[in-house]
Design a protein around this motif. Structure first.
Motif, PDB file in Angstrom:
ATOM      1  N   TYR A   1       0.842  -1.199   0.000  1.00  0.00           N
ATOM      2  CA  TYR A   1       0.000   0.000   0.000  1.00  0.00           C
ATOM      3  C   TYR A   1       0.881   1.254   0.000  1.00  0.00           C
ATOM      4  CZ  TYR A   1      -3.458   3.474   1.353  1.00  0.00           C
ATOM      5  OH  TYR A   1      -4.271   4.579   1.381  1.00  0.00           O
ATOM      6  N   LYS A   2       1.940   1.228   0.787  1.00  0.00           N
ATOM      7  CA  LYS A   2       2.836   2.384   0.853  1.00  0.00           C
ATOM      8  C   LYS A   2       3.494   2.643  -0.500  1.00  0.00           C
ATOM      9  CE  LYS A   2       3.631   1.911   5.774  1.00  0.00           C
ATOM     10  NZ  LYS A   2       4.562   1.565   6.850  1.00  0.00           N
ATOM     11  N   LEU A   3       3.876   1.563  -1.186  1.00  0.00           N
ATOM     12  CA  LEU A   3       4.452   1.728  -2.524  1.00  0.00           C
ATOM     13  C   LEU A   3       3.424   2.301  -3.496  1.00  0.00           C
ATOM     14  CD1 LEU A   3       6.500  -1.578  -2.848  1.00  0.00           C
ATOM     15  CD2 LEU A   3       7.426   0.750  -2.808  1.00  0.00           C
ATOM     16  N   ALA A   4       2.198   1.782  -3.428  1.00  0.00           N
ATOM     17  CA  ALA A   4       1.141   2.276  -4.317  1.00  0.00           C
ATOM     18  C   ALA A   4       0.840   3.747  -4.036  1.00  0.00           C
ATOM     19  CB  ALA A   4      -0.120   1.427  -4.162  1.00  0.00           C
ATOM     20  N   TYR A   5       0.879   4.134  -2.778  1.00  0.00           N
ATOM     21  CA  TYR A   5       0.646   5.537  -2.414  1.00  0.00           C
ATOM     22  C   TYR A   5       1.768   6.419  -2.980  1.00  0.00           C
ATOM     23  CZ  TYR A   5      -0.446   9.657   0.331  1.00  0.00           C
ATOM     24  OH  TYR A   5      -0.764  10.939   0.704  1.00  0.00           O
ATOM     25  N   ASP A   6       3.014   5.947  -2.867  1.00  0.00           N
ATOM     26  CA  ASP A   6       4.140   6.693  -3.442  1.00  0.00           C
ATOM     27  C   ASP A   6       3.976   6.832  -4.952  1.00  0.00           C
ATOM     28  OD1 ASP A   6       5.254   6.885  -0.923  1.00  0.00           O
ATOM     29  OD2 ASP A   6       6.710   5.269  -1.250  1.00  0.00           O
ATOM     30  N   LEU A   7       3.503   5.761  -5.582  1.00  0.00           N
ATOM     31  CA  LEU A   7       3.292   5.777  -7.027  1.00  0.00           C
ATOM     32  C   LEU A   7       2.187   6.754  -7.414  1.00  0.00           C
ATOM     33  CD1 LEU A   7       4.528   4.325  -9.443  1.00  0.00           C
ATOM     34  CD2 LEU A   7       2.758   2.600  -9.224  1.00  0.00           C
TER      35      LEU A   7
ATOM     36  N   ALA B   1      11.637   5.453 -15.286  1.00  0.00           N
ATOM     37  CA  ALA B   1      12.423   4.414 -14.615  1.00  0.00           C
ATOM     38  C   ALA B   1      12.039   4.301 -13.137  1.00  0.00           C
ATOM     39  CB  ALA B   1      13.909   4.711 -14.763  1.00  0.00           C
ATOM     40  N   SER B   2      11.870   5.427 -12.478  1.00  0.00           N
ATOM     41  CA  SER B   2      11.470   5.407 -11.065  1.00  0.00           C
ATOM     42  C   SER B   2      10.107   4.762 -10.880  1.00  0.00           C
ATOM     43  CB  SER B   2      11.429   6.824 -10.499  1.00  0.00           C
ATOM     44  OG  SER B   2      12.696   7.399 -10.510  1.00  0.00           O
ATOM     45  N   ALA B   3       9.173   5.113 -11.747  1.00  0.00           N
ATOM     46  CA  ALA B   3       7.821   4.551 -11.650  1.00  0.00           C
ATOM     47  C   ALA B   3       7.830   3.050 -11.926  1.00  0.00           C
ATOM     48  CB  ALA B   3       6.883   5.265 -12.625  1.00  0.00           C
ATOM     49  N   ILE B   4       8.598   2.612 -12.901  1.00  0.00           N
ATOM     50  CA  ILE B   4       8.651   1.190 -13.237  1.00  0.00           C
ATOM     51  C   ILE B   4       9.307   0.390 -12.119  1.00  0.00           C
ATOM     52  CG2 ILE B   4       9.683  -0.492 -14.833  1.00  0.00           C
ATOM     53  CD1 ILE B   4       7.110   0.884 -15.850  1.00  0.00           C
ATOM     54  N   LEU B   5      10.293   0.953 -11.450  1.00  0.00           N
ATOM     55  CA  LEU B   5      10.880   0.260 -10.298  1.00  0.00           C
ATOM     56  C   LEU B   5       9.831   0.018  -9.218  1.00  0.00           C
ATOM     57  CD1 LEU B   5      14.367   1.978  -9.853  1.00  0.00           C
ATOM     58  CD2 LEU B   5      13.913  -0.390 -10.492  1.00  0.00           C
ATOM     59  N   ILE B   6       8.989   1.004  -8.994  1.00  0.00           N
ATOM     60  CA  ILE B   6       7.944   0.857  -7.978  1.00  0.00           C
ATOM     61  C   ILE B   6       6.882  -0.135  -8.441  1.00  0.00           C
ATOM     62  CG2 ILE B   6       6.140   2.042  -6.674  1.00  0.00           C
ATOM     63  CD1 ILE B   6       7.932   4.545  -6.739  1.00  0.00           C
ATOM     64  N   THR B   7       6.477  -0.066  -9.713  1.00  0.00           N
ATOM     65  CA  THR B   7       5.468  -1.028 -10.193  1.00  0.00           C
ATOM     66  C   THR B   7       6.014  -2.447 -10.127  1.00  0.00           C
ATOM     67  OG1 THR B   7       6.080  -0.792 -12.536  1.00  0.00           O
ATOM     68  CG2 THR B   7       4.300   0.626 -11.710  1.00  0.00           C
ATOM     69  N   ASP B   8       7.308  -2.610 -10.368  1.00  0.00           N
ATOM     70  CA  ASP B   8       7.918  -3.937 -10.265  1.00  0.00           C
ATOM     71  C   ASP B   8       7.847  -4.456  -8.829  1.00  0.00           C
ATOM     72  OD1 ASP B   8       9.448  -6.173 -11.395  1.00  0.00           O
ATOM     73  OD2 ASP B   8      11.107  -5.402 -10.173  1.00  0.00           O
ATOM     74  N   LYS B   9       8.144  -3.597  -7.863  1.00  0.00           N
ATOM     75  CA  LYS B   9       8.072  -3.992  -6.455  1.00  0.00           C
ATOM     76  C   LYS B   9       6.642  -4.352  -6.065  1.00  0.00           C
ATOM     77  CE  LYS B   9      12.016  -1.237  -4.944  1.00  0.00           C
ATOM     78  NZ  LYS B   9      12.452  -0.084  -4.144  1.00  0.00           N
ATOM     79  N   ILE B  10       5.681  -3.560  -6.543  1.00  0.00           N
ATOM     80  CA  ILE B  10       4.274  -3.845  -6.253  1.00  0.00           C
ATOM     81  C   ILE B  10       3.886  -5.192  -6.859  1.00  0.00           C
ATOM     82  CG2 ILE B  10       1.890  -3.137  -6.722  1.00  0.00           C
ATOM     83  CD1 ILE B  10       2.895  -0.216  -6.527  1.00  0.00           C
ATOM     84  N   GLY B  11       4.298  -5.439  -8.089  1.00  0.00           N
ATOM     85  CA  GLY B  11       3.992  -6.701  -8.748  1.00  0.00           C
ATOM     86  C   GLY B  11       4.577  -7.893  -8.009  1.00  0.00           C
ATOM     87  N   ARG B  12       5.800  -7.765  -7.549  1.00  0.00           N
ATOM     88  CA  ARG B  12       6.434  -8.854  -6.792  1.00  0.00           C
ATOM     89  C   ARG B  12       5.700  -9.119  -5.484  1.00  0.00           C
ATOM     90  NH1 ARG B  12      12.598  -9.375  -7.965  1.00  0.00           N
ATOM     91  NH2 ARG B  12      12.726  -8.340  -9.975  1.00  0.00           N
ATOM     92  N   GLN B  13       5.341  -8.048  -4.790  1.00  0.00           N
ATOM     93  CA  GLN B  13       4.628  -8.229  -3.523  1.00  0.00           C
ATOM     94  C   GLN B  13       3.253  -8.831  -3.751  1.00  0.00           C
ATOM     95  OE1 GLN B  13       4.636  -4.923  -0.815  1.00  0.00           O
ATOM     96  NE2 GLN B  13       6.789  -4.485  -1.188  1.00  0.00           N
TER      97      GLN B  13
END
Length: 114
Positions: free
Chosen positions: A10-16, A92-104
Motif C-alpha cells: 500500500y505504501k508503494l502504491a501511495y508513493d506511485l 524508470a522510477s515509476a517502473i521500479l515501484i510497479t515492479d516492487k508492487i507486482g512482486r509483492q
C-alpha cells in the motif's frame, strides 16, 4: 490482519500515486484528460484493490485484478515516456515501484492460494 495503510504494498502504491500526480502535471493539455487522468485513475484503483484484497477471505481474485491493472499502468507509463510526456528518469522510477508492487502482489497471491 494488518491495516491496509500499514502494508508495504500500500505504501508503494501511495508513493506511485503521488509520483503520478507530479508527472501527469506536465502532460500537454490535448492528452492530459486521455492519458493523465487514466493513469491517476488506475493508481487509485490499485490502492482500492489492495484494500479489498486485505479484507477479503479469498484474496486471489483481487490480486489478479491488481496485477492486471498494474500491466495497464505500465503500458500507460511507457506510452507517456515514448511520447515524451514524462522523462526517462521519471519512467524508470515509476517502473521500479510497479515492479516492487507486482512482486509483492504475486507473493501475496502465492501465500493466499496455499
Amino acid at each position: 490482519m494488518a491495516l491496509h495503510t500499514q502494508l508495504p504494498i500500500y505504501k508503494l502504491a501511495y508513493d506511485l500515486l503521488g509520483m503520478a500526480i507530479d508527472v501527469t502535471r506536465n502532460i500537454p493539455r490535448d492528452f492530459k484528460r486521455l492519458i493523465g487522468e487514466k493513469i491517476r485513475e488506475e493508481f487509485v484503483e490499485l490502492m482500492v484493490l489492495i484494500f479489498r484484497a486485505n479484507v477479503a477471505r479469498d484474496k486471489v481474485p483481487y490480486l489478479d485484478k491488481l496485477l492486471e491493472r498494474l500491466q495497464v499502468v505500465e503500458l500507460l507509463l511507457r506510452l507517456s515516456k515514448d511520447k515524451r510526456f514524462i522523462s526517462t528518469p521519471q519512467y524508470a522510477s515509476a517502473i521500479l515501484i510497479t515492479d516492487k508492487i507486482g512482486r509483492q502482489a504475486s507473493g501475496w497471491k502465492k501465500a493466499s492460494a496455499v
